[in-house]
Design an enzyme around this catalytic site. Structure first.
Site, PDB file in Angstrom:
ATOM      1  CG  ASP A  78      -2.124   0.861   1.039  1.00 29.71           C
ATOM      2  OD1 ASP A  78      -2.450   1.213  -0.112  1.00 29.71           O
ATOM      3  OD2 ASP A  78      -2.769   1.204   2.045  1.00 29.71           O
ATOM      4  CG  HIS A  96      -4.964  10.318   3.008  1.00 32.07           C
ATOM      5  ND1 HIS A  96      -6.007  10.191   3.905  1.00 32.07           N
ATOM      6  CD2 HIS A  96      -4.032   9.409   3.385  1.00 32.07           C
ATOM      7  CE1 HIS A  96      -5.716   9.226   4.779  1.00 32.07           C
ATOM      8  NE2 HIS A  96      -4.531   8.739   4.487  1.00 32.07           N
ATOM      9  CD  GLU A 118      -6.690   4.788   4.770  1.00 32.11           C
ATOM     10  OE1 GLU A 118      -6.262   5.637   5.558  1.00 32.11           O
ATOM     11  OE2 GLU A 118      -5.955   3.973   4.189  1.00 32.11           O
ATOM     12  CD  GLU A 156      -5.523   2.757  -0.175  1.00 30.23           C
ATOM     13  OE1 GLU A 156      -4.736   2.106  -0.903  1.00 30.23           O
ATOM     14  OE2 GLU A 156      -5.379   2.892   1.057  1.00 30.23           O
ATOM     15  CG  ASP A 177      -5.883   0.479   3.733  1.00 28.06           C
ATOM     16  OD1 ASP A 177      -5.886  -0.601   4.332  1.00 28.06           O
ATOM     17  OD2 ASP A 177      -5.051   1.380   3.926  1.00 28.06           O
ATOM     18  NE  ARG A 234      -8.348   6.294   9.752  1.00 25.23           N
ATOM     19  CZ  ARG A 234      -7.585   6.134   8.683  1.00 25.23           C
ATOM     20  NH1 ARG A 234      -6.317   5.746   8.813  1.00 25.23           N
ATOM     21  NH2 ARG A 234      -8.077   6.328   7.488  1.00 25.23           N
ATOM     22  CD  GLN A 242      -3.519   4.218  10.959  1.00 24.81           C
ATOM     23  OE1 GLN A 242      -4.737   4.191  10.740  1.00 24.81           O
ATOM     24  NE2 GLN A 242      -2.661   4.692  10.077  1.00 24.81           N
ATOM     25  CE1 TYR A 260       1.397   6.846  14.962  1.00 28.90           C
ATOM     26  CE2 TYR A 260       2.723   6.748  12.979  1.00 28.90           C
ATOM     27  CZ  TYR A 260       2.212   7.461  14.038  1.00 28.90           C
ATOM     28  OH  TYR A 260       2.521   8.783  14.165  1.00 28.90           O
ATOM     29  CE  LYS A 274      -3.921   1.871   7.343  1.00 27.89           C
ATOM     30  NZ  LYS A 274      -4.673   2.793   6.472  1.00 27.89           N
ATOM     31  CB  THR A 284      -7.796  -4.994   2.052  1.00 24.30           C
ATOM     32  OG1 THR A 284      -6.887  -4.677   3.107  1.00 24.30           O
ATOM     33  CG2 THR A 284      -7.641  -3.998   0.917  1.00 24.30           C
ATOM     34  CD  GLU A 325      -8.267  12.503   4.308  1.00 22.20           C
ATOM     35  OE1 GLU A 325      -7.920  13.357   3.489  1.00 22.20           O
ATOM     36  OE2 GLU A 325      -8.386  11.290   4.019  1.00 22.20           O
TER      37      GLU A 325
END
Lengths: 435, 435
Positions: free
Chosen positions: A135, A142, A207, A209, A241, A245, A248, A252, A261, A265, A382
């Site tokens: 990815d 973003h 997400e 993508e 994806d 959060r 994460q 991370y 993640k 997917t 976002e």
């Protein structure tokens, strides 16, 4: 890059009426996938209107010769990996032949009709066995939006405009559109908590993508030159994806996203070919004046001239409330693939620049492709600014993050004056409660 | 956990003399792998002394029945994935039968001898098709040493003692021992440079890790309970997670290591079974008094009692200078698997705790396992403190990072009073100059 030819002619129509008009799958598209007809085993097929052309049956019926037959043979078993390995030549020959067979006035119409299945009666599978999934993070809006939530004055890290940032994702949990996604449990630590806790994620996100299927690929130790990179693209799909959060934020550092993640997917099941997207190529425009020049291994004149993609990308949300009231899905975002800071060619060349081997059926994600404003956010993180601003729906419901029963739908569409628009089919999945 | 039984009896010897004494592969070990005999196709085999027992031939000769035959059948094709999928029952039955067949006094000695190949005349392959490869970071001394170079006062991040940190690695570039590794090219930025450059890595490193082969695995959405985790271990190997430190420093934020790692990973070719390692299980001791308790989903009494491993881990360096002067390899480090902060069971349970599906033949790396002092550093980054202190070799050469022509050799050995020591075979590769 793929050239325009008679298969892109906007006057071309199919004898299959559902392929003309507003279908994602007009005769100018012809994406490939793996499907099972009712009671049948998985095999390769081509989407056309509301039908699927059965490549196994069409091959047996003798509709293909030469390079087109080679491609059809490689595409008629249970995965498209052998087809992806063949590269552009056989794929283009197959496209040309499929275009003839399905065109209005084809002498073979009646014989081809017997090879069609109603798509609504078929099951779509993953189109390939995915060896490795990578990815990227090339959506600069973003990266900026997310960076702002952590570093308001300096949202983009110093490497962003030099390195097509990417990381390895999990191949085993990639599912085709339609497979529900179970809300993950995991460790998270609230900002004011002394210790982390373990439980269902409270900040579940999507997400938006694009996915890129790798075609022939390279041998370990032999990088792919930027001029050769387009020849290693086997096709495109949509990719969600899914991201937790809260997990994460806690996990991370220092090695990147992991359990936030890899629980799921979702991808759209059809491989849209580079040829189908030829009309929607644009110059690479997302690097503004004044940005540093890319290092030479990432620069190629043709790639700069036509390595961009003009594709509308849309995110829709269908909640239990909307569904119960018979209301349509709520559009969360309308973005465009032109907002990628790096081209797909640059992603491929960078990925292999250290000798890393890409293989047929590998999948790349672009990273979330947001646009420049609040109507084009590719993630709810976002859109709600980290959950601060609720999204209000026509049903009266509010969303700061995704809730159980919510269905997220991604769509993509190429549109250009003088050409027939094409779509990707849907990439959709509903969230199940945590186990 | 695997139990001790007659196959671990230290008095047990093989009629194959090379298996007795100082071999990595005594009759108490019996690791499985995929090999090609001279002119033959790849197939499953078992290492014993300086030979390989050909499972294809042994099966055809009728040496196995029942569960042992089931395991041998699953292990005699070109990958061990089907064997790994079977889990502990058939694997233990096969071990018991192999022990009988190869033991001193076996009535079948003469018939089994015809199924042996001289290992030096065979080629070893990857033992399985690796679906996904995940690398953890459970070596707490390594995490501390590396963290100190960036944050002297606060080397471990706040999540380290709560989360078994891991990230996804690249499956396609994993090679068996013996395959040379080409020095990667990549982007790096010197601390005082205005812009990054692109070229051969100048800070090439090894990492000393254990690899864990996944056995049966789990369905997507269904976590593996910590009490069940040992049942999903198919075996162990050595793993060298080659790292380009200059590329890593520039690329790794915010999504973790990518091209700094994915150019190559070398593993030892034999799968050492959990049964073979049963004598070397120890309590999980690496969590010092005063550290926070692990969250309950990671805690299990049996796992705490015997989830640790007492295995000596060694790194050796053979340079062109040492080779030319006929000098032996230089020992860079002697470490031990007991320095893992989390058990393998905790790694598996954490990995699947969000529903992520692990599959037979997936590979986990532990992360670099360093010991507490400078003689037990699992990477050259630690041994030379980021290249500051050169390592001086008997040849007069100095090393701050690895140079072209250097060969790195990893070894592992289980040793315990009252048991026969076993080894893993070697994990070695030589560095070729950048392309």
């Amino acid at each position: 890059m793929a050239q325009l030819d008679q298969t892109h002619d906007p006057k071309l129509e199919s004898w299959l009426l559902s392929a003309n008009g507003h279908s994602d799958f007009p005769i100018q598209n012809l994406p490939l996938g793996i499907f099972s007809p009712r009671g049948g085993i998985p095999r390769g097929g081509v989407a056309i209107g509301d039908r699927i052309l059965d490549l196994l049956e069409a091959l047996a019926a003798g509709h293909f010769t030469g390079e087109a037959a080679k491609a059809a043979e490689a595409a008629c078993s249970t995965t498209l990996n052998p087809f992806l390995a063949l590269g552009a030549g056989p794929r283009q020959a197959l496209r040309a032949r499929l275009s003839e067979l399905l065109a209005q006035g084809s002498a073979e119409q009646s014989r081809v009709e017997t090879c069609l299945h109603l798509a609504s009666e078929c099951v779509l599978h993953l189109p390939a066995c995915i060896g490795d999934y990578t990815d990227f993070y090339v959506g600069i809006h973003h990266a900026t939006n997310v960076g702002k939530q952590f570093r308001p004055d300096n949202p983009l890290l110093p490497n962003y405009k030099h390195v097509p940032i990417g990381y390895h994702g999990r191949a085993s949990s990639i599912c085709p559109s339609g497979v529900p996604v179970r809300r993950p449990r995991g460790q998270a630590k609230l900002p004011d908590a002394l210790r982390p806790g373990f439980g269902p994620s409270r900040r579940l996100d999507y997400e938006l993508e694009l996915g890129v299927w790798i075609g022939p690929g390279n041998t370990l130790g032999e990088p792919i030159d930027i001029a050769e990179a387009p020849g290693h693209v086997g096709g495109y799909c949509l990719l969600n994806d899914w991201s937790a959060r809260d997990i994460q934020a806690w996990e991370y550092q220092p090695l990147g996203p992991f359990l936030a993640k890899n629980f799921a997917t979702t991808i759209s099941a059809w491989i849209v070919t580079p040829e189908a997207l030829a009309p929607f190529r644009i110059p690479q425009r997302s690097r503004p004046e004044g940005d540093p020049a890319a290092l030479s291994y990432l620069m190629d004149h043709a790639d700069q001239r036509e390595g961009g993609l003009d594709l509308e990308l849309e995110v829709l949300l269908l909640t239990p409330g909307l569904r119960n009231k018979g209301l349509p899905p709520h559009r969360l975002a309308l973005s465009n693939a032109r907002h990628m800071y790096w081209t797909v060619g640059q992603m491929i060349t960078h990925h292999s620049s250290n000798g890393c081997n890409l293989q047929p059926g590998d999948l790349l994600g672009t990273g979330t492709i947001s646009g420049p404003d609040q109507t084009s956010c590719g993630s709810i993180l976002e859109a709600t600014v980290g959950g601060k601003n609720a999204i209000v729906l026509a049903s009266g419901e509010e969303r700061r993050f995704l809730e159980d029963g919510d269905e997220v739908i991604l769509r993509a569409r190429g549109r250009r004056d003088g050409f027939v628009p094409i779509g990707f089919g849907e990439c959709r999945a509903t969230i199940l409660p945590a186990a």
